[in-house]
Design an enzyme around this catalytic site. Structure first.
Site, PDB file in Angstrom:
ATOM      1  N   ASP A   1       0.836  -1.197   0.000  1.00  0.00           N
ATOM      2  CA  ASP A   1       0.000   0.000   0.000  1.00  0.00           C
ATOM      3  C   ASP A   1       0.872   1.248   0.000  1.00  0.00           C
ATOM      4  O   ASP A   1       2.040   1.217   0.431  1.00  0.00           O
ATOM      5  CB  ASP A   1      -0.932   0.006   1.205  1.00  0.00           C
ATOM      6  CG  ASP A   1      -0.194  -0.022   2.533  1.00  0.00           C
ATOM      7  OD1 ASP A   1       0.694  -0.887   2.702  1.00  0.00           O
ATOM      8  OD2 ASP A   1      -0.472   0.832   3.406  1.00  0.00           O
TER       9      ASP A   1
ATOM     10  N   GLU B   1       0.135  -0.968   5.807  1.00  0.00           N
ATOM     11  CA  GLU B   1       1.171  -0.380   6.658  1.00  0.00           C
ATOM     12  C   GLU B   1       0.929   1.107   6.864  1.00  0.00           C
ATOM     13  O   GLU B   1       1.119   1.633   7.959  1.00  0.00           O
ATOM     14  CB  GLU B   1       2.551  -0.617   6.045  1.00  0.00           C
ATOM     15  CG  GLU B   1       3.708  -0.346   6.993  1.00  0.00           C
ATOM     16  CD  GLU B   1       4.153   1.102   7.030  1.00  0.00           C
ATOM     17  OE1 GLU B   1       4.842   1.501   7.986  1.00  0.00           O
ATOM     18  OE2 GLU B   1       3.803   1.857   6.090  1.00  0.00           O
TER      19      GLU B   1
END
Length: 463
Positions: A90, A157
């Site tokens: 991400d 994250e």
């Protein structure tokens, strides 16, 4: 050892095109968190990146397991103990001001440009191919591994690491490992990671919105209300902010837009906070004696442009990890409720309880509600720990750099996994480009990282 190192380095050089092309392929996926869907807890784009890596790992011969779209596991070997690498797919939103398209993976001047190039797609690819080389050499009986190899791809994250929390509720913690998502030589500690909100009831006579994530310095803030345009322009000029703010009328509404410079939330002193610019202007512009006026006074008195928490009376500091760092990351208004989101990175010897007590005492004087969003305690390994010593040795063999292990304000996956630390990809003196416009990774660095990571994994797996 030198013979094995030479074998590893040659194999990685032979994979240079694959490493570059895979990095570009992943950058082209705008894997920013979005609306969830079945088996896509963080949106379709992030899931597309996860499936891309799943197909890649299968093609590379790893055994894979998809954990309901939260994480992907790729494994080689069946030993009880393992060496685990954890990367994330991400990315934070791209922001504004790019000179190249943020999601095309432009390759020029020896660099790969794009959101996620260095945080964390490029390093994840480098580490994956490093692990693949060890798998290949082990299958060819050229090296022997006493621990199995495990690669974990995370998907959240940047949004709180809910992916790893889900994963480790269902999978074993690593025996030993690292995440390629910070700095070299090696991260022996991470400051505490804290996100909280200040919420206050205000009059419904204006609108304000700024920032995209708590862990990004906001590069834009928009205010819409009833005020004198000429007075606003005069205030902006007097404060020397003509290049940081603009005032205009649109569809019968009066609007101010402030512009900052985005930076990672752990390094707010490297950015310029658009929300703080806005409240600096509003300090003189908003003359009504109302609840919003009280919030303006609170912001400028206790936050302002201070990035060390000193105005908020939480300016803690210790020898191990340095100063507390504070980022005013987001502001929004929900009808008659104003909400400011703060991200704090606090020293390893400071407790959350100390911070909470002080902050609550400050805000009660302004009738502001304190809301805890998330708190992750600090992480710290002693310098003589096996993992720290091993990774440091490998790094120094490649660089001859004697920089000491670091403690950082950035939060990594190491917080959510036991026996794991952050290791690279940034080196001392590097330009800070994560979370910023024109993010890039040097191709030479990408290849060097792959070699360092492969040798580090081997050193950990052969013990």
């Amino acid at each position: 050892m030198d013979e094995v190192k030479a074998l590893i380095d040659k194999e990685i050089e032979d994979l240079k095109d694959d490493i570059i092309n895979t990095t570009v392929q992943l950058i082209k996926i705008r894997s920013v968190e979005d609306m969830p869907a079945p088996n896509m807890p963080f949106g379709k784009a992030i899931n597309d990146a996860l499936l891309t890596c799943e197909n890649l790992c299968k093609n590379l011969g790893f055994e894979t397991k998809n954990y309901d779209g939260y994480a992907l596991e790729a494994v080689y070997g069946n030993q009880d103990e393992d060496v685990c690498v954890i990367g994330h797919l991400d990315v934070v939103p791209e922001g504004e001001g790019w000179s190249v398209p943020p999601y095309e993976g432009v390759v020029k001047d020896g660099k790969i440009f794009g959101r996620g190039a260095v945080d964390d797609k490029g390093p994840t690819v480098a580490a994956l191919y490093g692990m693949y080389v060890l798998k290949k050499l082990a299958e060819e009986k050229k090296i022997s591994l006493k621990r199995k190899l495990r690669f974990v791809f995370g998907t959240n994250e940047e949004g709180g690491s809910k992916c790893l929390q889900y994963y480790f509720e269902r999978a074993k913690y690593p025996t030993v490992g690292f995440t390629p998502d910070a700095d070299f030589p090696v991260i022996q500690g991470e400051k505490g990671f804290l996100v909280f909100e200040f919420a206050k009831d205000v009059e419904d006579t204006f609108e304000i919105e700024g920032g995209q994530r708590p862990n990004m310095v906001p590069d834009r803030c928009r205010f819409e209300g009833s005020f004198d345009v000429q007075k606003a322009k005069e205030i902006i000029a007097k404060k020397g902010l003509n290049d940081k703010a603009e005032v205009f009328e649109e569809a019968g509404k009066t609007i101010i837009v402030t512009k900052g410079v985005s930076a990672h939330g752990s390094l707010p002193f490297k950015g310029e906070n658009a929300i703080s610019y806005m409240f600096d202007i509003l300090d003189e512009l908003w003359t009504k004696e109302d609840e919003f006026r009280r919030f303006i006074d609170f912001y400028n008195t206790h936050i302002g442009f201070d990035v060390f928490g000193e105005k908020l009376s939480i300016g803690f500091e210790d020898e191990k990890s340095g100063k507390l760092v504070l980022n005013a990351g987001m502001i929004r208004k929900e009808k008659d409720k104003l909400i400011l989101t703060i991200n704090v990175r606090y020293p390893v010897d400071t407790s959350y309880d100390e911070i909470e007590k002080i902050v609550k005492e400050v805000v009660q004087n302004y009738n502001i509600e304190y809301r805890l969003v998330t708190n992750v305690p600090p992480l710290y390994f002693e310098a003589d720990h096996f993992l720290i010593r091993t990774l440091l040795e490998v790094y120094r063999e490649f660089t001859n750099d004697d920089t000491q292990p670091l403690v950082i304000g950035g939060g990594t996956y190491a917080r959510w996994a036991k026996n794991v630390v952050a290791f690279g990809p940034n080196m001392p003196g590097d330009e800070e480009v994560a979370h910023q416009k024109d993010e890039y990774i040097l191709i030479d660095r990408l290849m060097l990282c792959s070699k360092i990571y492969a040798n580090a994994i081997y050193r950990l797996a052969k013990e």
